[in-house]
Enzyme design. Structure first.
Site, PDB file in Angstrom:
ATOM      1  N   LYS A  16     -21.142 -70.621  34.161  1.00 44.19           N
ATOM      2  CA  LYS A  16     -22.022 -69.448  34.287  1.00 44.19           C
ATOM      3  C   LYS A  16     -22.917 -69.282  33.062  1.00 44.19           C
ATOM      4  O   LYS A  16     -24.122 -69.042  33.187  1.00 44.19           O
ATOM      5  CB  LYS A  16     -21.194 -68.162  34.491  1.00 44.19           C
ATOM      6  CG  LYS A  16     -20.285 -68.198  35.700  1.00 44.19           C
ATOM      7  CD  LYS A  16     -19.512 -66.902  35.860  1.00 44.19           C
ATOM      8  CE  LYS A  16     -18.590 -66.577  34.700  1.00 44.19           C
ATOM      9  NZ  LYS A  16     -17.496 -67.561  34.516  1.00 44.19           N
ATOM     10  N   ARG A  87     -16.145 -58.117  37.729  1.00 44.76           N
ATOM     11  CA  ARG A  87     -14.903 -58.893  37.750  1.00 44.76           C
ATOM     12  C   ARG A  87     -13.813 -58.225  38.574  1.00 44.76           C
ATOM     13  O   ARG A  87     -12.708 -58.757  38.678  1.00 44.76           O
ATOM     14  CB  ARG A  87     -14.404 -59.105  36.316  1.00 44.76           C
ATOM     15  CG  ARG A  87     -14.885 -60.403  35.685  1.00 44.76           C
ATOM     16  CD  ARG A  87     -14.452 -60.414  34.233  1.00 44.76           C
ATOM     17  NE  ARG A  87     -14.091 -61.710  33.730  1.00 44.76           N
ATOM     18  CZ  ARG A  87     -14.917 -62.521  33.069  1.00 44.76           C
ATOM     19  NH1 ARG A  87     -16.167 -62.198  32.883  1.00 44.76           N
ATOM     20  NH2 ARG A  87     -14.476 -63.671  32.588  1.00 44.76           N
ATOM     21  N   ARG A 121     -14.124 -76.501  25.386  1.00 46.48           N
ATOM     22  CA  ARG A 121     -15.365 -75.792  25.021  1.00 46.48           C
ATOM     23  C   ARG A 121     -15.415 -75.522  23.516  1.00 46.48           C
ATOM     24  O   ARG A 121     -14.423 -75.172  22.897  1.00 46.48           O
ATOM     25  CB  ARG A 121     -15.444 -74.467  25.786  1.00 46.48           C
ATOM     26  CG  ARG A 121     -16.640 -73.611  25.372  1.00 46.48           C
ATOM     27  CD  ARG A 121     -16.984 -72.554  26.397  1.00 46.48           C
ATOM     28  NE  ARG A 121     -15.896 -71.624  26.651  1.00 46.48           N
ATOM     29  CZ  ARG A 121     -15.941 -70.695  27.624  1.00 46.48           C
ATOM     30  NH1 ARG A 121     -16.996 -70.592  28.408  1.00 46.48           N
ATOM     31  NH2 ARG A 121     -14.912 -69.898  27.804  1.00 46.48           N
ATOM     32  N   ARG A 154     -13.248 -70.722  20.894  1.00 44.34           N
ATOM     33  CA  ARG A 154     -12.975 -69.306  21.130  1.00 44.34           C
ATOM     34  C   ARG A 154     -11.479 -69.029  21.097  1.00 44.34           C
ATOM     35  O   ARG A 154     -10.689 -69.850  21.504  1.00 44.34           O
ATOM     36  CB  ARG A 154     -13.533 -68.901  22.506  1.00 44.34           C
ATOM     37  CG  ARG A 154     -14.975 -68.434  22.450  1.00 44.34           C
ATOM     38  CD  ARG A 154     -15.598 -68.259  23.799  1.00 44.34           C
ATOM     39  NE  ARG A 154     -14.762 -67.559  24.792  1.00 44.34           N
ATOM     40  CZ  ARG A 154     -15.185 -67.222  26.000  1.00 44.34           C
ATOM     41  NH1 ARG A 154     -16.422 -67.520  26.374  1.00 44.34           N
ATOM     42  NH2 ARG A 154     -14.386 -66.598  26.838  1.00 44.34           N
ATOM     43  N   ARG A 165      -6.184 -66.241  32.153  1.00 45.93           N
ATOM     44  CA  ARG A 165      -7.516 -65.816  32.630  1.00 45.93           C
ATOM     45  C   ARG A 165      -7.735 -66.256  34.079  1.00 45.93           C
ATOM     46  O   ARG A 165      -8.331 -65.524  34.870  1.00 45.93           O
ATOM     47  CB  ARG A 165      -8.606 -66.388  31.715  1.00 45.93           C
ATOM     48  CG  ARG A 165      -8.675 -65.636  30.379  1.00 45.93           C
ATOM     49  CD  ARG A 165      -9.309 -66.455  29.291  1.00 45.93           C
ATOM     50  NE  ARG A 165     -10.681 -66.812  29.555  1.00 45.93           N
ATOM     51  CZ  ARG A 165     -11.299 -67.867  29.007  1.00 45.93           C
ATOM     52  NH1 ARG A 165     -10.650 -68.650  28.167  1.00 45.93           N
ATOM     53  NH2 ARG A 165     -12.552 -68.100  29.280  1.00 45.93           N
TER      54      ARG A 165
HETATM   55  P1  ADP Z   1     -15.705 -66.931  30.692  1.00 41.98           P
HETATM   56  O1  ADP Z   1     -17.176 -67.213  30.572  1.00 41.98           O
HETATM   57  O2  ADP Z   1     -14.884 -68.046  30.186  1.00 41.98           O
HETATM   58  O3  ADP Z   1     -15.307 -66.472  32.064  1.00 41.98           O
HETATM   59  P2  ADP Z   1     -16.323 -64.454  29.417  1.00 41.98           P
HETATM   60  O4  ADP Z   1     -17.034 -64.715  28.150  1.00 41.98           O
HETATM   61  O5  ADP Z   1     -17.127 -64.077  30.611  1.00 41.98           O
HETATM   62  O6  ADP Z   1     -15.415 -65.725  29.736  1.00 41.98           O
HETATM   63  O7  ADP Z   1     -15.224 -63.345  29.223  1.00 41.98           O
HETATM   64  C1  ADP Z   1     -14.303 -63.406  28.160  1.00 41.98           C
HETATM   65  C2  ADP Z   1     -13.384 -62.205  28.231  1.00 41.98           C
HETATM   66  O8  ADP Z   1     -14.150 -60.986  28.077  1.00 41.98           O
HETATM   67  C3  ADP Z   1     -12.648 -62.005  29.554  1.00 41.98           C
HETATM   68  O9  ADP Z   1     -11.446 -62.783  29.606  1.00 41.98           O
HETATM   69  C4  ADP Z   1     -12.355 -60.502  29.515  1.00 41.98           C
HETATM   70  O10 ADP Z   1     -11.301 -60.203  28.628  1.00 41.98           O
HETATM   71  C5  ADP Z   1     -13.638 -59.947  28.893  1.00 41.98           C
HETATM   72  N1  ADP Z   1     -14.637 -59.600  29.919  1.00 41.98           N
HETATM   73  C6  ADP Z   1     -15.840 -60.193  30.114  1.00 41.98           C
HETATM   74  N2  ADP Z   1     -16.489 -59.627  31.151  1.00 41.98           N
HETATM   75  C7  ADP Z   1     -15.685 -58.636  31.609  1.00 41.98           C
HETATM   76  C8  ADP Z   1     -15.763 -57.709  32.684  1.00 41.98           C
HETATM   77  N3  ADP Z   1     -16.821 -57.678  33.503  1.00 41.98           N
HETATM   78  N4  ADP Z   1     -14.725 -56.845  32.862  1.00 41.98           N
HETATM   79  C9  ADP Z   1     -13.661 -56.867  32.059  1.00 41.98           C
HETATM   80  N5  ADP Z   1     -13.507 -57.735  31.046  1.00 41.98           N
HETATM   81  C10 ADP Z   1     -14.496 -58.611  30.822  1.00 41.98           C
HETATM   82  P1  ADP Z   2     -18.461 -70.009  31.929  1.00 44.27           P
HETATM   83  O1  ADP Z   2     -19.522 -69.170  31.279  1.00 44.27           O
HETATM   84  O2  ADP Z   2     -18.513 -69.939  33.427  1.00 44.27           O
HETATM   85  O3  ADP Z   2     -17.096 -69.738  31.405  1.00 44.27           O
HETATM   86  P2  ADP Z   2     -19.593 -72.262  30.392  1.00 44.27           P
HETATM   87  O4  ADP Z   2     -21.020 -72.325  30.773  1.00 44.27           O
HETATM   88  O5  ADP Z   2     -19.260 -71.680  29.075  1.00 44.27           O
HETATM   89  O6  ADP Z   2     -18.760 -71.540  31.590  1.00 44.27           O
HETATM   90  O7  ADP Z   2     -18.981 -73.733  30.516  1.00 44.27           O
HETATM   91  C1  ADP Z   2     -17.620 -73.989  30.210  1.00 44.27           C
HETATM   92  C2  ADP Z   2     -17.506 -75.346  29.487  1.00 44.27           C
HETATM   93  O8  ADP Z   2     -17.840 -76.387  30.398  1.00 44.27           O
HETATM   94  C3  ADP Z   2     -18.450 -75.506  28.302  1.00 44.27           C
HETATM   95  O9  ADP Z   2     -17.788 -76.270  27.314  1.00 44.27           O
HETATM   96  C4  ADP Z   2     -19.627 -76.286  28.873  1.00 44.27           C
HETATM   97  O10 ADP Z   2     -20.269 -77.094  27.888  1.00 44.27           O
HETATM   98  C5  ADP Z   2     -18.959 -77.132  29.938  1.00 44.27           C
HETATM   99  N1  ADP Z   2     -19.813 -77.358  31.123  1.00 44.27           N
HETATM  100  C6  ADP Z   2     -20.730 -76.515  31.666  1.00 44.27           C
HETATM  101  N2  ADP Z   2     -21.297 -77.063  32.759  1.00 44.27           N
HETATM  102  C7  ADP Z   2     -20.691 -78.270  32.935  1.00 44.27           C
HETATM  103  C8  ADP Z   2     -20.844 -79.335  33.899  1.00 44.27           C
HETATM  104  N3  ADP Z   2     -21.705 -79.240  34.931  1.00 44.27           N
HETATM  105  N4  ADP Z   2     -20.060 -80.427  33.756  1.00 44.27           N
HETATM  106  C9  ADP Z   2     -19.192 -80.526  32.726  1.00 44.27           C
HETATM  107  N5  ADP Z   2     -19.004 -79.572  31.783  1.00 44.27           N
HETATM  108  C10 ADP Z   2     -19.749 -78.460  31.881  1.00 44.27           C
END
Ligand code: ADP
Ligand code: ADP
Ligand code: ZN
Length: 209
Positions: A16, A87, A121, A154, A165
């Protein structure tokens, strides 16, 4: 005209953040991400505790805190791509109350692949760039290509918290996907393949092709 209220849904690690950044650049949108906003304020005291106290355990930060962040961010920009929200169903209802949506995309990625993506990541806290030790390594190990800062893992990208998660996602966020699917609004996109391949699939939807 291309969509300018874009919602990008998907489990943790689906890509995302990676794809939202590209969409924002390509279509002149603001990237609104609750995860980054919460990390920037992770030690802020709220009546429910600090965001970090939830995030480090892999739990959701309380709706009241997150809803306010989103409301403020969306009200100050015309075009946006929203990443990491809603979420749970209560956040989805709140979002319906404050804005309309032009495109709702769901990035579909296999569970084992999600764990590999998240545990590998690495992020740049200076400029927000993200990398993967195997799938998208920086030119010099541990150093950001874009700004030269040191890359970090992270706090919540360790295997134990990643599993939690994904469990929290299944318990809360899967219903959000079903909600938009039932409304007929959801466009499911294959999130596997290279980031370029995935971007082309998403961009076609946002362009309205
Ligand atoms: P990822 O991209 O790996 O899904 P995020 O950066 O979106 O992780 O989120 C990291 C953490 O921030 C989540 O595990 C949660 O604790 C918090 N968080 C992010 N967005 C929300 C939301 N919409 N509602 C509640 N908690 C959130
Ligand atoms: P999210 O915001 O949904 O948690 P991220 O964009 O942070 O996801 O991506 C999660 C991890 O996967 C990062 O380390 C990123 O570099 C890697 N990644 C993202 N897109 C791809 C892909 N198409 N193939 C392989 N790895 C990817
Ligand atoms: Zn950087």
């Amino acid at each position: 005209m291309s969509a300018d209220h874009v919602l990008l849904l998907g489990p943790p690690g689906a890509g995302k953040g990676t794809q939202s950044k590209r969409l924002a650049e390509e279509f002149g949108l603001e990237h609104v991400t609750t995860g980054d906003a919460l990390r920037a304020n992770k030690h802020m005291e709220t009546e429910h505790g600090t965001p970090a106290s939830f995030m480090n355990e892999g739990e959701l930060v309380p709706d009241a805190v997150v809803n306010e962040i989103v409301q403020e961010a969306l009200s100050s920009t015309d075009g946006w791509v929203l990443d990491g929200y809603p979420r749970n169903l209560s956040q989805a209802e709140y979002l319906t109350d404050i804005t309309d949506l032009d495109a709702v995309l769901y990035l579909d990625v296999d569970r084992d692949e999600l764990v590999d993506r998240l545990t590998g990541r690495r992020v740049c806290e200076e400029c927000g760039a993200n990398y993967h030790v195997e799938f998208n390594p920086p030119e010099t190990e541990g150093i950001c290509d874009a700004c030269g800062a040191t890359l970090v893992q992270r706090d919540d990208d360790n295997e134990e918290t990643v599993r939690e998660r994904l469990r929290v996602y299944d318990e809360n966020t899967a219903d959000v996907i079903d909600h938009y699917r039932d409304e007929g609004a959801l466009v499911e996109v294959d999130g596997e393949g290279t980031p370029d391949e995935v971007f082309e699939r998403i961009a076609d939807v946002v362009r309205g092709d």
